[in-house]
Design a protein around this motif. Structure first.
Motif, PDB file in Angstrom:
ATOM      1  N   VAL A  10     -14.934 -25.380  -1.619  1.00 50.72           N
ATOM      2  CA  VAL A  10     -14.209 -24.427  -0.777  1.00 50.72           C
ATOM      3  C   VAL A  10     -13.358 -23.533  -1.666  1.00 50.72           C
ATOM      4  N   THR A  11     -13.492 -22.222  -1.498  1.00 53.29           N
ATOM      5  CA  THR A  11     -12.556 -21.294  -2.132  1.00 53.29           C
ATOM      6  C   THR A  11     -11.911 -20.467  -1.014  1.00 53.29           C
ATOM      7  N   PRO A  12     -10.643 -20.074  -1.158  1.00 54.36           N
ATOM      8  CA  PRO A  12      -9.859 -19.527  -0.048  1.00 54.36           C
ATOM      9  C   PRO A  12      -9.993 -18.019   0.166  1.00 54.36           C
ATOM     10  N   HIS A  13     -11.215 -17.574   0.476  1.00 51.80           N
ATOM     11  CA  HIS A  13     -11.494 -16.163   0.760  1.00 51.80           C
ATOM     12  C   HIS A  13     -10.956 -15.264  -0.365  1.00 51.80           C
ATOM     13  N   ILE A  14     -11.418 -15.560  -1.571  1.00 44.06           N
ATOM     14  CA  ILE A  14     -10.957 -14.817  -2.749  1.00 44.06           C
ATOM     15  C   ILE A  14     -12.101 -14.120  -3.481  1.00 44.06           C
ATOM     16  N   ALA A  15     -13.324 -14.191  -2.912  1.00 43.48           N
ATOM     17  CA  ALA A  15     -14.468 -13.622  -3.631  1.00 43.48           C
ATOM     18  C   ALA A  15     -14.247 -12.156  -3.947  1.00 43.48           C
ATOM     19  N   SER A  16     -13.662 -11.446  -3.021  1.00 39.34           N
ATOM     20  CA  SER A  16     -13.398 -10.035  -3.280  1.00 39.34           C
ATOM     21  C   SER A  16     -12.283  -9.549  -2.382  1.00 39.34           C
ATOM     22  N   GLU A  17     -11.284  -8.988  -2.981  1.00 37.68           N
ATOM     23  CA  GLU A  17     -10.152  -8.419  -2.262  1.00 37.68           C
ATOM     24  C   GLU A  17     -10.109  -6.912  -2.506  1.00 37.68           C
ATOM     25  N   THR A  18      -9.707  -6.192  -1.486  1.00 36.51           N
ATOM     26  CA  THR A  18      -9.500  -4.759  -1.670  1.00 36.51           C
ATOM     27  C   THR A  18      -8.334  -4.531  -2.619  1.00 36.51           C
ATOM     28  N   ARG A  19      -8.541  -3.762  -3.665  1.00 39.23           N
ATOM     29  CA  ARG A  19      -7.478  -3.421  -4.610  1.00 39.23           C
ATOM     30  C   ARG A  19      -6.740  -2.191  -4.098  1.00 39.23           C
ATOM     31  N   PRO A  20      -5.425  -2.284  -3.898  1.00 41.23           N
ATOM     32  CA  PRO A  20      -4.688  -1.170  -3.288  1.00 41.23           C
ATOM     33  C   PRO A  20      -4.866   0.170  -3.995  1.00 41.23           C
ATOM     34  N   ALA A  21      -4.855   0.183  -5.323  1.00 38.20           N
ATOM     35  CA  ALA A  21      -4.936   1.458  -6.037  1.00 38.20           C
ATOM     36  C   ALA A  21      -6.267   2.155  -5.784  1.00 38.20           C
ATOM     37  N   SER A  22      -7.372   1.426  -5.965  1.00 39.94           N
ATOM     38  CA  SER A  22      -8.685   2.055  -5.790  1.00 39.94           C
ATOM     39  C   SER A  22      -8.987   2.294  -4.316  1.00 39.94           C
ATOM     40  N   ALA A  23      -8.570   1.374  -3.427  1.00 38.27           N
ATOM     41  CA  ALA A  23      -8.792   1.577  -1.994  1.00 38.27           C
ATOM     42  C   ALA A  23      -8.028   2.799  -1.491  1.00 38.27           C
TER      43      ALA A  23
ATOM     44  N   TYR B 240       0.782  -1.238   0.000  1.00 39.76           N
ATOM     45  CA  TYR B 240       0.000   0.000   0.000  1.00 39.76           C
ATOM     46  C   TYR B 240       0.813   1.287   0.000  1.00 39.76           C
ATOM     47  N   GLU B 241       2.094   1.235   0.354  1.00 36.97           N
ATOM     48  CA  GLU B 241       2.852   2.479   0.496  1.00 36.97           C
ATOM     49  C   GLU B 241       2.811   3.331  -0.774  1.00 36.97           C
ATOM     50  N   THR B 242       3.148   2.738  -1.897  1.00 35.47           N
ATOM     51  CA  THR B 242       3.194   3.504  -3.148  1.00 35.47           C
ATOM     52  C   THR B 242       1.812   3.963  -3.606  1.00 35.47           C
ATOM     53  N   PRO B 243       0.788   3.078  -3.628  1.00 36.93           N
ATOM     54  CA  PRO B 243      -0.546   3.550  -4.040  1.00 36.93           C
ATOM     55  C   PRO B 243      -1.108   4.644  -3.139  1.00 36.93           C
ATOM     56  N   LEU B 244      -0.859   4.559  -1.832  1.00 36.71           N
ATOM     57  CA  LEU B 244      -1.364   5.599  -0.937  1.00 36.71           C
ATOM     58  C   LEU B 244      -0.688   6.936  -1.208  1.00 36.71           C
ATOM     59  N   LYS B 245       0.626   6.918  -1.351  1.00 37.86           N
ATOM     60  CA  LYS B 245       1.340   8.169  -1.615  1.00 37.86           C
ATOM     61  C   LYS B 245       0.889   8.777  -2.940  1.00 37.86           C
ATOM     62  N   ARG B 246       0.642   7.941  -3.926  1.00 34.23           N
ATOM     63  CA  ARG B 246       0.159   8.441  -5.215  1.00 34.23           C
ATOM     64  C   ARG B 246      -1.226   9.067  -5.058  1.00 34.23           C
ATOM     65  N   ALA B 247      -2.114   8.372  -4.303  1.00 37.78           N
ATOM     66  CA  ALA B 247      -3.473   8.883  -4.112  1.00 37.78           C
ATOM     67  C   ALA B 247      -3.469  10.194  -3.341  1.00 37.78           C
ATOM     68  N   PHE B 248      -2.604  10.320  -2.335  1.00 38.29           N
ATOM     69  CA  PHE B 248      -2.510  11.571  -1.584  1.00 38.29           C
ATOM     70  C   PHE B 248      -2.033  12.715  -2.487  1.00 38.29           C
ATOM     71  N   SER B 249      -1.075  12.405  -3.353  1.00 39.04           N
ATOM     72  CA  SER B 249      -0.569  13.423  -4.274  1.00 39.04           C
ATOM     73  C   SER B 249      -1.662  13.868  -5.243  1.00 39.04           C
ATOM     74  N   GLU B 250      -2.421  12.902  -5.771  1.00 44.49           N
ATOM     75  CA  GLU B 250      -3.489  13.227  -6.706  1.00 44.49           C
ATOM     76  C   GLU B 250      -4.573  14.069  -6.037  1.00 44.49           C
TER      77      GLU B 250
ATOM     78  N   ARG C 176      -7.440   5.494  -3.104  1.00 42.01           N
ATOM     79  CA  ARG C 176      -8.179   6.699  -3.487  1.00 42.01           C
ATOM     80  C   ARG C 176      -9.361   6.942  -2.546  1.00 42.01           C
ATOM     81  N   VAL C 177     -10.004   5.858  -2.077  1.00 44.05           N
ATOM     82  CA  VAL C 177     -11.096   5.998  -1.111  1.00 44.05           C
ATOM     83  C   VAL C 177     -10.568   6.604   0.182  1.00 44.05           C
TER      84      VAL C 177
END
Length: 310
Positions: free
Chosen positions: A270-283, A17-27, A285-286
């Motif tokens: 059984v699927t290994p908790h993969i139905a939905s993951e937070t995507r770092p880039a879009s998260a 998350y470090e790089t996506p967060l810094k990019r989102a803060f800059s934007e 920005r939120v």
């Protein structure tokens, strides 16, 4: 003066998350000091995962909000030291991922794809499924994810019934609420999708009594929360064929222990908790948008109702 944002999650999350967060803060034109080791009394915002080592929020006297990286907040909402506003993650990337997973597995069961994929043995099994319009689907939980999944399935022609604790209104979905509404929603559910939050009121919402209210041979799809299901009751319902199949992505204990009977049951996927993951880039920005709002004196988005637990 920069805004001090503490990142409180596991080390691997920081790497992601470090790089996506810094990019989102800059934007967002935010002057932010983002770090994993800020003196508590100087922290303005906390970007948080409930499995973080940070469990005592008492020293964070200046903190304006705790911004959860996950959609689920059951691991933090009851923390008595958390007096700051808590925002859950509502991210379009997370929503789209859930819609795709739910739609894919609904179609898999509707079309009985497993019959052919798992039986390449030379037997000509010409079994034609009904059209979507003749396969009622019920979704328990009409939050952001439930409504998005319901809209997707309704657009494919499925009759979609949705149930929630409080009455909702969603286009293309027959919306029900309350105890009587739950019984009605279950009674037609040839395919049942669980997208409720985990609260004391929703734990074991699927139990021996409610499973018996469903049509015989119904399908259960759970990408919501593991504790929504009484596991022993579901296994018995599968053994008696009251429930035809269960596709489960979430569990009370994760990873699911290798000895758990779900792994070996012929009517469980059984699927290994993969139905939905937070995507770092879009998260990211939120999170940046909520900090921008906080600094501008505007209300935060996606605040958790502590009384309801979500």
């Amino acid at each position: 003066m920069p805004v001090n944002v503490l990142f409180a999650a596991s080390p691997d999350r920081w790497t992601t998350y470090e790089t996506p967060l810094k990019r989102a803060f800059s934007e967002a034109a935010l002057d932010v000091n983002l770090a994993t080791d800020i003196v508590p009394e100087q922290v303005d915002y906390i970007v948080y995962a409930p499995n973080s080592d940070l469990q005592d929020f008492t020293p964070y006297t200046r903190t304006k909000a705790v911004l959860n990286l996950w959609a689920g907040v059951e691991g933090i909402v009851d923390n008595p030291t958390l007096t700051q506003p808590l925002a859950r993650m509502v991210d379009n990337g997370l929503t789209r991922g859930m819609v795709e997973w739910v739609t894919g597995h609904t179609l898999r069961h509707h079309l009985n794809t497993d019959l052919h994929v798992l039986n390449q043995d030379g037997v000509w099994r010409k079994e034609v499924p009904p059209l979507a319009c003749d396969r009622p689907v019920t979704i328990l939980g009409l939050g952001t994810l439930g409504q998005a999944c319901g809209e997707s399935l309704a657009n494919l022609g499925f009759p979609v019934t949705g149930w929630s604790r409080s009455q909702k209104d969603a286009p293309g979905i027959t919306c029900l609420s309350g105890e009587t509404g739950l019984q009605k929603a279950l009674s037609t559910a040839q395919i049942l999708i669980l997208l409720l939050p985990h609260t004391p009121d929703t734990e074991n919402v699927l139990n021996a009594e409610t499973l018996a209210q469903m049509p015989k041979g119904a399908i259960i799809i759970n990408p919501g929360r593991g504790p929504l299901i009484d596991d022993e009751a579901l296994l018995k319902a599968l053994d008696t064929e009251q429930i035809g199949h269960a596709t489960l992505d979430v569990f009370r204990t994760e990873p699911l222990p290798a000895s758990h009977p779900y792994w070996a049951h012929p009517r469980v996927t059984v699927t290994p908790h993969i139905a939905s993951e937070t995507r770092p880039a879009s998260a990211s920005r939120v999170i940046a948008e909520n900090i921008r709002r906080g600094e501008a004196g505007k209300p935060f988005l996606h605040l958790v109702n502590r009384d309801l637990g979500y």
